[in-house]
Design a protein around this motif. Structure first.
Motif, short mmCIF file in Angstrom:
data_model
loop_
_atom_site.label_atom_id
_atom_site.label_comp_id
_atom_site.label_asym_id
_atom_site.label_seq_id
_atom_site.Cartn_x
_atom_site.Cartn_y
_atom_site.Cartn_z
N HIS A 10 31.46 -111.81 49.07
CA HIS A 10 31.39 -111.24 47.65
C HIS A 10 31.49 -109.61 47.93
CE1 HIS A 10 28.58 -109.63 44.66
NE2 HIS A 10 28.88 -110.64 43.95
N GLY B 122 24.97 -113.67 45.15
CA GLY B 122 26.34 -114.05 44.74
C GLY B 122 26.80 -115.01 46.03
N ALA C 220 25.04 -118.18 45.94
CA ALA C 220 25.73 -119.21 45.02
C ALA C 220 27.04 -119.98 45.51
CB ALA C 220 26.09 -118.39 43.61
N ASP D 282 27.63 -124.11 46.32
CA ASP D 282 28.75 -124.74 45.74
C ASP D 282 29.69 -125.35 46.79
OD1 ASP D 282 30.34 -125.17 43.28
OD2 ASP D 282 31.96 -123.98 44.35
N TYR E 147 30.53 -129.38 47.99
CA TYR E 147 31.86 -129.92 48.28
C TYR E 147 32.03 -130.46 49.65
CZ TYR E 147 33.74 -128.34 43.66
OH TYR E 147 33.73 -128.16 42.24
N PRO F 232 35.85 -120.60 47.22
CA PRO F 232 35.89 -120.81 45.88
C PRO F 232 37.11 -120.98 44.96
CG PRO F 232 33.75 -119.81 46.46
CD PRO F 232 34.64 -119.78 47.38
N ASP G 101 19.74 -135.02 32.31
CA ASP G 101 19.95 -134.78 33.80
C ASP G 101 21.29 -134.05 33.76
OD1 ASP G 101 18.47 -134.95 36.25
OD2 ASP G 101 19.97 -136.63 36.95
N GLU G 102 22.19 -134.28 33.19
CA GLU G 102 23.58 -133.76 33.05
C GLU G 102 23.37 -132.35 32.37
OE1 GLU G 102 26.94 -134.11 33.82
OE2 GLU G 102 25.67 -135.26 35.15
N ASP H 176 20.71 -130.49 32.26
CA ASP H 176 19.94 -129.94 33.36
C ASP H 176 21.04 -129.19 34.57
OD1 ASP H 176 17.89 -129.03 34.60
OD2 ASP H 176 17.53 -130.74 35.62
N LYS H 177 21.75 -130.08 35.00
CA LYS H 177 22.61 -130.05 36.03
C LYS H 177 23.59 -128.55 35.61
CE LYS H 177 25.69 -132.65 38.16
NZ LYS H 177 25.90 -134.08 38.56
N LEU I 121 22.09 -125.47 35.58
CA LEU I 121 21.91 -124.93 36.91
C LEU I 121 23.17 -124.32 37.35
CD1 LEU I 121 19.76 -127.58 38.37
CD2 LEU I 121 18.92 -125.34 38.36
N TRP I 122 24.26 -125.04 37.09
CA TRP I 122 25.39 -124.31 37.42
C TRP I 122 25.85 -122.93 36.77
CZ3 TRP I 122 27.36 -124.80 41.86
CH2 TRP I 122 27.52 -126.13 42.56
N LEU J 36 24.13 -120.20 38.31
CA LEU J 36 24.60 -119.84 39.75
C LEU J 36 25.79 -119.04 39.61
CD1 LEU J 36 24.97 -122.72 42.26
CD2 LEU J 36 23.40 -120.95 42.26
N TYR K 23 25.65 -115.16 39.21
CA TYR K 23 25.74 -114.28 40.26
C TYR K 23 26.97 -113.82 41.05
CZ TYR K 23 20.69 -115.40 39.99
OH TYR K 23 19.44 -115.72 39.38
N THR K 24 27.83 -114.47 40.59
CA THR K 24 29.04 -114.06 41.26
C THR K 24 30.11 -114.33 40.59
OG1 THR K 24 30.59 -114.62 43.28
CG2 THR K 24 29.43 -116.48 42.68
N ARG L 210 35.28 -118.22 42.09
CA ARG L 210 35.48 -119.29 41.22
C ARG L 210 34.72 -120.38 41.49
NH1 ARG L 210 40.70 -118.34 38.77
NH2 ARG L 210 41.13 -115.81 39.56
N ILE L 211 33.26 -120.42 41.54
CA ILE L 211 32.33 -121.60 41.86
C ILE L 211 32.20 -122.43 40.44
CG2 ILE L 211 31.13 -120.25 43.61
CD1 ILE L 211 28.66 -120.23 41.73
N ALA L 212 31.59 -123.53 40.72
CA ALA L 212 31.24 -124.48 39.72
C ALA L 212 32.34 -124.99 38.78
CB ALA L 212 30.17 -124.00 39.01
N ILE L 213 33.67 -125.15 39.45
CA ILE L 213 34.66 -125.20 38.63
C ILE L 213 35.14 -127.05 38.33
CG2 ILE L 213 36.01 -123.14 38.85
CD1 ILE L 213 37.64 -124.18 41.11
N GLY L 214 34.13 -127.51 38.94
CA GLY L 214 34.36 -129.19 38.77
C GLY L 214 35.34 -129.76 39.48
#
Lengths: 458, 251
Positions: free
Chosen positions: A165, A172, A175, A179, A183, A396, B3-4, B6-7, B10-11, B14, B17-18, B21-25
């Motif tokens: 970060h 950050g 997180a 993530d 994975y 990420p 639940d979905e 909710d999830k 949550l993502w 997250l 905070y940054t 490239r998080i939580a991109i599925g």
């Protein structure tokens, strides 16, 4: 001693072994920048042919950089194991290449001779090898290391989770860690490159990771990639240091430019061993290297960048590291210009490291001013997967927002695992199974309950 | 379903905070197409910035109001591919440059040098707004300024060559930084006290990430002005100056 080879009526002379190695090196921008590369295609092959006839024993009598002026040379010569060398001492570099690829030479054979091979021998033979040869020979090696899990077993493949970060913001970073864990990333190490070398910030990050690891009982190790002097201070002040990190280079002057010495690494090594934090092993060091660092520090003594790189591995193997990572494309296009050069260099580094008995991983990466893109990284990832690389990075979406370069993503690791049937470090695999993150085939479970995510409560 | 939801929330939390490239599925094991293309676009911007050209005409037009002569120079790197592989050439001015600079040799406090670096885009966008703040401040402080120099295919150290020929006490080079995926328009400013050829990074001070979404020009100008003031007063630059500046040292 000078070397020569004649093609038709053209005589190619090479002043010494250093010159011969440089001229025989496959083309790359860094050697041109240093003024040591062959000037024509023909000269390069002439050098390779001449090199193929050089007895391996010559490398013990002719130092690339003088013994008297360079402590890496002294380490290489003084730690050479004549007993291990015996069975290959009759070979030339060319004969060594054929021997490495022969059916009779297997994992055990290679393990038994690795202390008899010097970095220069490894570099030399790699210059006579095609990419395919580098993959095939490296694929024979198995280098296994342990701290809280087991890394490098055949058929297994690990990742360093790299949650950097730009301001070292704890939330950050957390997180990105969560993530990545979801994975299935992080079994080599969770390793943060800090934005500053501040001991206070680093101690906070170490505590954050250690609490996370203990709370969820994750069989992994963590690391903040500080300068080794900072890490020594952190260990003294009681911070939870699992692994000692340091960038190393292949000449004394390069290491001086990094502000380190071999004694300093020894001090850190002993301090980390004394902490005794590993549960199933005591490989406590994490080294990073990369072709071009010696030239960048103006500390290459006229040696080519790949030979300098291999020499750094002599330092690494003295300290029984858990991980050695060649950060291949980070340095920029003046050393490795494009995807082709980056791929070649990565395969060379991986091969040379493995041959010398090191737990090699590769940061499959590039910067935006290099002539490379994600397609080149996909190619390299696939090649390294086949070659049996111990670990790669997990970042990420491939985008390191602190170091501003592109490496491999969490998804990239999923791809290579699936295509080649590669599994996690066994202890980490059990943890992933227990937390419903992967199924018994090693695949990610969709709609996993994500206890971790909920518990994180950021 | 709840639940979905909710999830997802949550993502989303997250992600606050940054900018990573998080939580991109995922689709199978792969990055979904939208994110994949977003990434490609960011890389395309960075690549285009590396190959962008200094807009000399526009810069002349914008900078002439300061009433300083403007000199166009080139480094020894002839084209971009060479520039990228031979940083040594980008650090030196070409032979014509000496002839162009000699007549302007003087006794200046500050030489301002503007070079494309790894992102001419950054220079084209940020130079004029920065100098609009900085040059009047220099005038107020009665610093004498050398002609402005625009350099194509230049690296940081070239500023020291130019500053030395012009005989300036201090060189300030504005240069395009290596583009990242998040920003392709970052400008850097490096200053050297008593510039001369052959100096390295430890003799310089750097202010980085100058761009509207990074360090905005008015803040950058303040920092640069403060450092230059300190540098000229204490007759040094580089590591020593930086250390003291961090401690808010005033002589």
């Amino acid at each position: 001693m000078s070397y020569r080879y004649t093609i038709k009526d053209r005589v190619y002379r090479f002043n010494n072994l250093k010159d011969l190695l440089a001229k025989a090196s496959p083309y790359r921008s860094g050697d041109v920048l240093a003024g040591v590369a062959a000037e024509t295609y023909e000269e390069r092959v002439a050098a390779q042919i001449a090199l193929s006839d050089v007895p391996l024993s010559n490398f013990l009598n002719e130092a690339i950089i003088p013994y008297e002026t360079d402590d890496v040379t002294r380490l290489i010569i003084d730690s050479h194991d004549k007993e291990s060398f015996k069975s290959i001492s009759h070979l030339t570099v060319g004969g060594f290449r054929d021997w490495l690829l022969s059916d009779e030479t297997d994992c055990n054979t290679l393990y038994n001779i690795n202390k008899g091979i010097t970095p220069e021998m490894a570099a030399a033979v790699s210059k006579l090898m095609r990419n395919q040869d580098l993959i095939a020979a490296a694929g024979k090696c198995e280098v296994v290391t342990r701290f809280r899990n087991t890394i490098g077993l055949k058929g297994h493949f690990s990742t360093r989770l790299q949650p950097n970060h730009p301001t070292d913001d704890a939330k950050g970073i957390a997180a990105s860690i969560i993530d990545g864990l979801l994975y299935g990333s992080g079994d080599a190490v969770i390793g943060i490159n800090p934005a500053t070398d501040s001991a206070v910030v680093s101690a906070n990050l170490l505590n954050l990771m250690d609490e996370l690891r203990q709370r969820f009982e994750i069989p992994i190790q963590t690391c903040v990639l500080n300068h080794i002097t900072t890490t020594i201070g952190l260990m003294e002040s009681g911070a939870p240091v699992d692994l000692c990190f340091q960038s190393i280079g292949g000449t004394e002057l390069t290491n001086k430019s990094f502000g380190i010495s071999l004694d300093m690494i020894e001090e850190a090594y002993q301090a980390a061993l004394a902490l005794n934090r590993g549960t199933i092993g005591q490989n406590v060091m994490y080294f990073e290297t990369g072709q071009g660092s010696a030239l960048s520090a103006n500390a290459h003594h006229g040696a080519d960048q790949q030979t300098c790189e291999a020499r750094a591995y002599a330092i690494a193997r003295k300290f029984n590291p858990l991980l050695v990572n060649t950060v291949v494309g980070f340095i920029g296009p003046e050393y490795l210009y494009d995807g082709k050069q980056i791929i070649r260099a990565a395969l060379e580094d991986h091969f040379c490291g493995k041959l010398l008995g090191l737990p090699m991983g590769v940061d499959i990466c590039y910067t935006n001013h290099a002539e490379a893109d994600q397609d080149d990284m996909d190619n390299l990832l696939t090649l390294l997967g086949v070659a049996g690389c111990n670990f790669i990075m997990g970042i990420p979406g491939s985008d390191d927002i602190m170091l501003n370069y592109q490496s491999t993503s969490f998804h990239d690791a999923l791809y290579i695992r699936k295509m080649l049937g590669l599994r996690h470090a066994p202890e980490f695999e059990q943890w992933l199974l227990k937390h419903d993150i992967i199924d018994d085939k090693g695949l990610l479970i969709s709609n996993s309950r994500n206890h971790l995510l909920k518990a994180a409560n950021l | 379903m709840s639940d979905e939801l909710d999830k997802r929330s949550l993502w989303d939390k997250l992600k606050e905070y940054t900018s990573a490239r998080i939580a991109i599925g995922r689709t199978g094991n792969s990055i979904p197409v939208q994110n994949s293309l977003e990434f490609k676009l960011a890389h395309a911007h960075a690549r285009d910035a590396v190959y962008s050209k200094l807009d000399v005409e526009k810069l002349h037009h914008e900078l002439e109001k300061h009433g300083l002569p403007i000199i166009n120079l080139k480094s020894k790197a002839d084209y971009r591919e060479q520039y990228l592989q031979r940083p040594d050439l980008g650090r030196k001015i070409d032979d014509d440059a000496y002839k162009l600079l000699e007549p302007h040799k003087g006794n200046y406090d500050i030489a301002i040098i503007i070079a494309d670096g790894l992102s001419a885009t950054a220079i084209n966008q940020n130079t004029s707004p920065l100098l609009d703040v900085l040059i009047p401040a220099f005038a107020l402080a009665k610093y004498s300024l050398a002609p402005l120099c625009l350099i194509e295919q230049g690296r940081v150290a070239i500023g020291d060559d130019v500053g030395s020929i012009l005989n300036a006490k201090l060189s300030l080079i504005l240069i395009g930084e290596r583009p990242g995926l998040s920003a392709a328009d970052s400008m850097g400013a490096y200053l050297t006290y008593l510039p001369k050829p052959g100096l390295t990074d430890e003799s310089r001070n750097c202010i980085s990430n100058i761009r509207p979404q990074g360090l905005p020009v008015h803040l950058a100008a303040e920092k640069i002005f403060y450092l230059i003031q300190q540098s000229l007063r204490r007759q040094l630059s580089g590591v020593q100056l930086k250390d003291d500046a961090d401690e808010k040292y005033f002589p």
